[in-house]
Design a protein around this motif. Structure first.
Motif, short mmCIF file in Angstrom:
data_model
loop_
_atom_site.label_atom_id
_atom_site.label_comp_id
_atom_site.label_asym_id
_atom_site.label_seq_id
_atom_site.Cartn_x
_atom_site.Cartn_y
_atom_site.Cartn_z
N VAL A 59 1.04 -1.24 0.19
CA VAL A 59 -0.18 0.08 0.35
C VAL A 59 0.64 1.04 0.19
N LEU A 60 1.99 1.58 0.79
CA LEU A 60 2.13 2.42 1.19
C LEU A 60 3.53 2.46 -0.74
N LEU A 61 3.83 1.66 -0.87
CA LEU A 61 4.99 1.65 -2.34
C LEU A 61 3.79 2.10 -3.26
N ALA A 62 2.71 2.02 -2.98
CA ALA A 62 1.52 2.10 -4.89
C ALA A 62 1.61 3.71 -4.45
N LEU A 83 5.01 10.57 8.03
CA LEU A 83 4.12 9.23 7.64
C LEU A 83 4.51 8.65 9.20
N ARG A 84 5.86 8.28 8.81
CA ARG A 84 6.52 7.00 9.67
C ARG A 84 6.38 7.79 11.27
N SER A 85 6.14 8.99 11.43
CA SER A 85 6.18 9.06 13.12
C SER A 85 4.69 8.92 13.60
N THR A 86 4.13 9.36 12.39
CA THR A 86 2.05 9.86 11.99
C THR A 86 1.76 8.66 12.20
N LEU A 87 2.08 7.43 12.02
CA LEU A 87 1.67 5.94 11.71
C LEU A 87 1.93 5.22 12.19
N ASP A 88 2.98 4.89 13.31
CA ASP A 88 3.76 4.73 13.85
C ASP A 88 3.18 5.63 15.53
N LEU A 89 3.09 6.68 15.35
CA LEU A 89 1.92 7.25 17.00
C LEU A 89 0.74 7.12 16.65
N ASN A 91 -1.51 4.51 14.84
CA ASN A 91 -1.40 2.72 14.31
C ASN A 91 -0.69 2.08 14.44
N SER A 92 0.41 2.47 15.45
CA SER A 92 1.41 1.63 15.81
C SER A 92 2.05 0.47 14.83
N ILE A 93 2.65 1.35 13.59
CA ILE A 93 2.82 1.22 12.29
C ILE A 93 4.21 1.50 12.03
N ASN A 94 5.76 0.37 12.36
CA ASN A 94 6.42 0.89 11.71
C ASN A 94 6.61 0.09 10.48
N ILE A 95 6.93 1.45 9.34
CA ILE A 95 7.05 1.57 8.22
C ILE A 95 8.59 1.73 7.79
N GLU A 96 8.96 1.91 8.83
CA GLU A 96 10.86 1.86 8.69
C GLU A 96 11.76 0.45 8.37
N ASN A 97 10.41 -0.22 8.65
CA ASN A 97 10.79 -2.51 8.48
C ASN A 97 10.30 -2.11 6.99
N TYR A 98 9.85 -1.48 6.26
CA TYR A 98 9.63 -1.60 5.12
C TYR A 98 10.72 -1.41 3.83
N SER A 99 11.63 -2.59 4.11
CA SER A 99 12.79 -2.66 3.08
C SER A 99 12.76 -1.28 1.67
#
Length: 352
Positions: A59-62, A83-89, A91-99
């Motif tokens: 989804v993030l790639l698209a 988005l990395r900060s706001t999604l983490d705060l 939705n508890s989703i860490n997109i930093e792991n999206y290599s």
């Protein structure tokens, strides 16, 4: 929304959710909270329009693939960070792991050649300060001096207060308390620069209650309104236009800071001094502010050339070396004087 979030929504009282949400919003950077919220809302709206209810890597790639058709890579990285900060705060989703997403953004950056703000040379700075009329350009001169001597950003000049300056007679000690990197800095203004800043302060009417340092100055007169931040961003272009330099539009709001970094390094400053001067934590970021100036290129070429080509010894250097050799020889053959009693002494020549 994932199942864990649904369970939490059902089990948590509304007032607790509201208190937690308020706390989360305060975790975002104070000055740019609205920008973070806007980026997050734009992503939510996009997901809603696409009927997407999960935030997977695909989804993030698209999403970023679509953004890449409208924005340059530097903007994409900004959106990613927010988005990395706001999604983490939220939705508890860490997109930093999206290599794969990071790989996509890096690939976009490889295709893009960023245009950096042009820098002023020492000669150009001297020409503007000495030749531009004070009636029109005094405030610009003072902003230039502060920007060059302190590597100041436009926002730092805009927020500068009179109380940030300490007058020590022939030196101004200037404090920069509120910076983008949260690193407070200090710098000094001396010599003719001190005289120009002092003149700007002395012309300030005593009945102005504003504590803002930079107020509008036109036709030799102060105005009670502060200079806007966009005006600071345009001052580099104004200076370049006065000097009739090419590509005036490339002297953006960052040209003072980049010029300051380049001048320091060209004068012999090392990376530690540069990071301290500009308040940079990252060596890579600090080095990015250094312009590849003509002086820097010439110094590098001279060092390489000198290491390869033997340098001829001048006549004066040969004479000094010959004199030193003769002095040493004379000292080696100097008489050794030995006293024998009160009235007699012998002289012995000792060859060493």
């Amino acid at each position: 929304m994932n199942s864990d979030s649904e369970v939490e929504l059902l089990c948590t009282p509304p007032e607790i959710r509201q208190a937690a949400n308020d706390t989360i919003q305060n975790l975002l950077p104070e000055k740019s909270q609205n920008k973070y919220k806007t980026v997050y809302k734009n992503f939510q709206d996009w997901c809603s329009n696409k009927n997407i209810k999960s935030f997977t890597e695909n989804v993030l790639l698209a999403y970023f693939s679509e953004l890449s058709t409208k924005y340059k890579p530097s903007s994409l990285w900004t959106f990613y960070s927010m988005l990395r900060s706001t999604l983490d705060l939220n939705n508890s989703i860490n997109i930093e792991n999206y290599s794969k997403l990071r790989a996509f953004l890096k690939r976009q950056s490889e295709k893009h050649v960023a245009k950096k703000a042009k820098t002023f040379t020492p000669e150009q700075l001297n020409n503007f300060i000495n030749e531009a009329p004070d009636e029109k350009y005094l405030a610009t001169k003072v902003a230039l001096i502060m920007g060059i001597m302190g590597a100041c950003r436009a926002a730092e000049l805009h927020s500068m207060q009179i109380t940030d300056l300490e007058d020590h007679g022939s030196i101004f000690m200037v404090n920069v308390p509120n910076t983008k990197t949260k690193i407070a800095r200090k710098f000094t203004v001396t010599g003719n620069f001190y005289t120009i800043v002092k003149k700007y302060l002395n012309l300030r009417p005593t009945d102005i209650s504003q504590t803002i340092f930079f107020l509008k100055f036109q036709n030799g007169k102060y105005h009670s309104h502060r200079i806007g931040i966009n005006k600071f961003g345009a001052m580099g272009k104004d200076i370049a236009t006065f000097l009739k330099l090419p590509d005036c539009n490339l002297y953006t709001g960052h040209c003072f800071r980049r010029s300051s970094a380049t001048l320091l390094v060209d004068a012999g400053g090392d990376i530690t001094a540069l990071k301290r001067h500009g308040g940079w934590r990252s060596t890579t970021v600090a080095e990015g502010y250094i312009d590849n100036s003509e002086k820097n290129k010439a110094d590098t070429a001279n060092k390489i050339y000198s290491s390869i080509t033997p340098q001829p010894v001048s006549t004066s250097t040969k004479y000094m070396q010959q004199t030193e050799t003769e002095t040493i020889n004379l000292q080696n053959s100097a008489p050794h004087i030995q006293f024998n009693g009160c009235s007699n002494f012998t002289v012995n020549f000792i060859n060493k």
